[in-house]
Design a protein around this motif. Sequence first.
Motif, PDB file in Angstrom:
ATOM      1  N   ASP A 169      55.362  47.570  47.051  1.00 35.71           N
ATOM      2  CA  ASP A 169      56.278  46.872  47.967  1.00 35.71           C
ATOM      3  C   ASP A 169      56.928  47.801  48.983  1.00 35.71           C
ATOM      4  N   GLN A 170      56.847  49.105  48.737  1.00 36.43           N
ATOM      5  CA  GLN A 170      57.389  50.067  49.691  1.00 36.43           C
ATOM      6  C   GLN A 170      56.331  50.539  50.689  1.00 36.43           C
ATOM      7  N   GLY A 171      55.136  49.950  50.596  1.00 37.74           N
ATOM      8  CA  GLY A 171      54.062  50.307  51.504  1.00 37.74           C
ATOM      9  C   GLY A 171      53.296  51.550  51.108  1.00 37.74           C
ATOM     10  N   LYS A 172      53.566  52.063  49.911  1.00 36.08           N
ATOM     11  CA  LYS A 172      52.894  53.280  49.445  1.00 36.08           C
ATOM     12  C   LYS A 172      51.646  52.914  48.652  1.00 36.08           C
ATOM     13  N   THR A 173      50.560  53.638  48.892  1.00 40.51           N
ATOM     14  CA  THR A 173      49.324  53.398  48.157  1.00 40.51           C
ATOM     15  C   THR A 173      49.412  53.994  46.755  1.00 40.51           C
ATOM     16  N   GLN A 174      49.096  53.179  45.764  1.00 42.15           N
ATOM     17  CA  GLN A 174      49.015  53.617  44.368  1.00 42.15           C
ATOM     18  C   GLN A 174      47.547  53.550  43.933  1.00 42.15           C
ATOM     19  N   GLU A 219      53.072  42.776  44.049  1.00 37.85           N
ATOM     20  CA  GLU A 219      52.390  43.996  43.608  1.00 37.85           C
ATOM     21  C   GLU A 219      51.304  43.680  42.595  1.00 37.85           C
ATOM     22  N   VAL A 220      51.612  42.786  41.649  1.00 37.33           N
ATOM     23  CA  VAL A 220      50.607  42.401  40.651  1.00 37.33           C
ATOM     24  C   VAL A 220      49.425  41.726  41.337  1.00 37.33           C
ATOM     25  N   MET A 221      49.700  40.869  42.312  1.00 33.01           N
ATOM     26  CA  MET A 221      48.621  40.187  43.022  1.00 33.01           C
ATOM     27  C   MET A 221      47.734  41.194  43.760  1.00 33.01           C
ATOM     28  N   ARG A 222      48.348  42.127  44.463  1.00 34.07           N
ATOM     29  CA  ARG A 222      47.544  43.101  45.217  1.00 34.07           C
ATOM     30  C   ARG A 222      46.720  43.990  44.295  1.00 34.07           C
TER      31      ARG A 222
END
Length: 443
Positions: A67-72, A139-142
Motif C-alpha cells: 500500500d506504500q507503493g513499495k515492491t515486495q 495487498e492480499v489481492m495484489r
Amino acid sequence: MTDLKALYQTIEKRNPNDAEFLQAVEEVFESLSVIADVHPEKLDEDVLARLVEPERQIIFRVPWVDDQGKTQVNRGFRIQFNSAIGPYKGGLRFHPSVNVSIIKFLGFEQIFKNALTTLPMGGGKGGSDFDPKGKSDGEVMRFCQSFMTELFRHIGANTDVPAGDIGVGAREIGYMFGQYKRIRDEFTGVLTGKGLSYGGSLVRTEATGYGLCYFTQAMLEDKGTNFENKTVVISGSGNVAIYACQKAQEFGAKVVTLSDSNGFIYDPDGIDLATVKDIKEIRRGRIKEYLELHPTATYTEGKRPWSIPCDIALPCATQNELDLEDAKELVKNGVMAVCEGANMPTTPDAIHYLLENKILYAPGKASNAGGVACSGLEMSQNAEHLSWSFKDVDDKLRHIMINIFKTCRDTAAEYGHPDQYVVGANIASYLKVAEAMKAQGCV
C-alpha cells in the motif's frame, strides 16, 4: 525383498535439509515395514523409489506492490507429487514458515490422504512464505494475482486443482480464481473452496472439522462409547478448530480450549463458539480477545493447551505441535483418544508413547481427510454444473469419513496391528496408489 532402510538412507542423502519431509517418509516407511513382515511381495522397490520423489517441483518469484507503493518479493511453490489415481489435489498455504520441506511433506501426506477418500485425486501441495496477517485486502489481492500469474500455467481442472490451507481462505481463493479466469478466459473448476456464488460447495468451510469429528465418533463407537459428556481439548482457532468444536458440541461434548500462535484460552464452562466466530471470522482478531466477553476464562501466553485434563484431544493447528512431554501430560491426565485435525501435528516419539499407553490415536492423513473429500465433491459438482444441498454434501462427507475409519481399522487388524490406525491408513493407501502406479508403467 525391498530394503526400506537402504531406500530411506538414499532419500536422506537426496533431501538432507528437508526435516519435515523426512519425518513424513519415515512414518510411512515404519508402517510399510509391517507389509515387509506379512506380505513382502506387496512391497515394490521400483514403486517406492518413484513414490518418494515428486513428479514435479515448481518454485517461482512472486513480486507485488504494497500500500506504500513499495515492491515486495515472496517465493511461491507448487509440488505436484503423484498423479497415479487422479489430478494433483492439495491446498495452498500462505505462511512465513513455508519452505520446500514443508510443502514436500504436505504433498507426500496428501497422496495417502486422498487415496483414503476413494475419490480420484492425486497428491500435491503449494503455497508461499507470504503472510496475509496484517495486510490490507488490496495487498492480499495484489499478491494473489501475482501468485496466480505464474501458477496458472501449471494447473487445470484435469491437471492440478489447488485449494485453501493455512492463510488461504475464501478471500484468497476468490482473488486467485478471478485472476486465473482473466488469464485463461475460461470458467472452470480449477480451484476448490470457492464462494457459493461462483461454483463453491456447501459444507466446504466446515468439512475438515466436521470430518474429524465423524471419524472420531466412529472410532469411539467402535469401542462402545462416543463424544457424549466428554471433555475435549482443541488447539487452533481456524476453520478446522472452529467446526470441530461445533460438531463436538453437537455430539454432546464439552470443548474447553482453543488456541492461536500466541497462546490458548481455557473456558471450564465450555467454549462459546459464537464469540470465537466473531473474533476469528469477522474481526480477524486474536484468540485472547475471548476474555473480554468471558472473564471467567483464562488465557495462557506462549503455551499449547495439552496440559488441560481431557478425555479427547484434537490437535488442529500445525505440524509438530504435540510433542513427547505433551503426550505424557495428556496420558497422565486421563486422555483416551488423540485425533489429528492438522497435518502431522504429533511428533513421532509422542505417537509411540500414545500407542504404548493404549491411547486411541488417529493420524491426520485419515482423520482430517474431510476437507479434501469435500473438495473432491466440489470438483464433482463443478463437472456436472450442479450444486448439491448442505444435507447431501454432509451425508456424503460423513459416509466417506466412516468408511476411512473402517478401512484403517480393518487393514490394521489384517496386518496384525489392531487399533493402530496409522498402520492401517498408510498400508491401505499405499497399496491403492502402488497398484495404480504399476498398472501405468514406469512413469
